[in-house]
Design a protein around this motif. Sequence first.
Motif, PDB file in Angstrom:
ATOM      1  N   ARG A  53       6.903  22.608   3.653  1.00  0.00           N
ATOM      2  CA  ARG A  53       6.828  22.356   2.210  1.00  0.00           C
ATOM      3  C   ARG A  53       8.158  21.836   1.672  1.00  0.00           C
ATOM      4  N   GLU A 107       8.615  18.003   0.135  1.00  0.00           N
ATOM      5  CA  GLU A 107       9.081  17.787  -1.234  1.00  0.00           C
ATOM      6  C   GLU A 107      10.317  16.891  -1.253  1.00  0.00           C
ATOM      7  N   ALA A 156       9.234  13.307  -0.524  1.00  0.00           N
ATOM      8  CA  ALA A 156       8.636  12.710  -1.719  1.00  0.00           C
ATOM      9  C   ALA A 156       9.695  12.360  -2.751  1.00  0.00           C
ATOM     10  N   THR A 170       2.361  19.576   3.686  1.00  0.00           N
ATOM     11  CA  THR A 170       2.952  18.237   3.705  1.00  0.00           C
ATOM     12  C   THR A 170       2.288  17.290   2.710  1.00  0.00           C
ATOM     13  N   ALA A 171       1.267  17.761   1.985  1.00  0.00           N
ATOM     14  CA  ALA A 171       0.458  16.871   1.141  1.00  0.00           C
ATOM     15  C   ALA A 171       1.278  16.157   0.074  1.00  0.00           C
ATOM     16  N   VAL A 172       2.318  16.819  -0.443  1.00  0.00           N
ATOM     17  CA  VAL A 172       3.112  16.201  -1.508  1.00  0.00           C
ATOM     18  C   VAL A 172       3.784  14.925  -1.012  1.00  0.00           C
ATOM     19  N   ARG A 183       2.583  12.921   1.455  1.00  0.00           N
ATOM     20  CA  ARG A 183       1.503  11.932   1.600  1.00  0.00           C
ATOM     21  C   ARG A 183       1.106  11.372   0.234  1.00  0.00           C
ATOM     22  N   ASP A 184       0.977  12.263  -0.751  1.00  0.00           N
ATOM     23  CA  ASP A 184       0.571  11.824  -2.085  1.00  0.00           C
ATOM     24  C   ASP A 184       1.621  10.923  -2.738  1.00  0.00           C
ATOM     25  N   ALA A 185       2.872  11.068  -2.312  1.00  0.00           N
ATOM     26  CA  ALA A 185       3.947  10.230  -2.852  1.00  0.00           C
ATOM     27  C   ALA A 185       4.020   8.876  -2.155  1.00  0.00           C
ATOM     28  N   GLY A 186       3.169   8.662  -1.141  1.00  0.00           N
ATOM     29  CA  GLY A 186       3.125   7.370  -0.464  1.00  0.00           C
ATOM     30  C   GLY A 186       3.798   7.321   0.882  1.00  0.00           C
ATOM     31  N   SER A 187       4.323   8.433   1.360  1.00  0.00           N
ATOM     32  CA  SER A 187       4.947   8.456   2.682  1.00  0.00           C
ATOM     33  C   SER A 187       3.884   8.511   3.777  1.00  0.00           C
TER      34      SER A 187
END
Length: 300
Positions: free
Chosen positions: A90, A94, A97, A143-145, A147-151
């Motif tokens: 996490r 973060e 992101a 790790t979703a944050v 991925r959601d930020a485009g990484s």
Amino acid sequence: MLIVVAGSTGLIGRTVVSELREAGHEVRRLVRREPAAEDEHEWDPPSGTIARDAFAGVDAVINLCGSSFQGRWNAARKRHIRASRIEPARTLAEAVAEHGVPTLLNASSLSFYGNTRDDVVDETSGQGPGFLAEMVVDWEAATAVARDAGSRVVLMRTGLVLSPDGGLLSLLRPPIRLGLGGRLGDGRQYVAWISLPDEVAAIRFLLDDPDVSGPVNLCAPEPVTNAEFTRVLGRALRRPAFLHVPKTVVRALLGEAADELALISLRAVPRVLRDAGFTFRHTDFGTALADVLRPPMPDR
């Protein structure tokens, strides 16, 4: 590339850092203490803090954090197993992101699939039951944050890593050398394995391939049964391994962990790696074990 590595002192991390540097990459290592070298940067996963300059100009992050699954479990041990993985994942996601890091390779586990018995599973297969499977779901979700930020986020579901310097082999060799080795339970449960050279090569492959993301099984194409694993290891060590450890004894020794570690069947295959064109150095378990256990050549 400029790469941040967390978990750089572990079995896999040490080799990853060494090979990345040999290939010409710059590596920054995250440490949970006062930095003692120029390439070290302090962080504290429980509090979610990382040194301000650690991510400046970074191209990729490799997270290999996580304590061993081995040993007898209790409530405190299970909490530690979870925290040692979810908190670092996490915190790093973060940071990835926030700083716009293009790639995050995050360690994960084939335990996601639970007990597959004789069924072959790949990255399209669903979650199985059990403490470890549920832990992996939360580990990967951390790790979703990023991925959601485009990484690009790769979830490296690793099997049993064959190395002479640690892991399960270091635990199994002493009893087999004493003639006390043998199959666990009926021995029909599958072991998903990968040699350390292939593990590190796969990580480098995933680092360089921009088209691969999501779950990736890091295991050899041909799992072996526990009985075959034990027989081949005994042959490699030139010791008999004909004993049989009943399930009741394994459970008495390991408690809850027995059914998720020693007696579980993981017949997983690396579909994503194969489809992406990765070439394994070791596909045969006997050959892999012989290579791993071969003494290093002396320096000339």
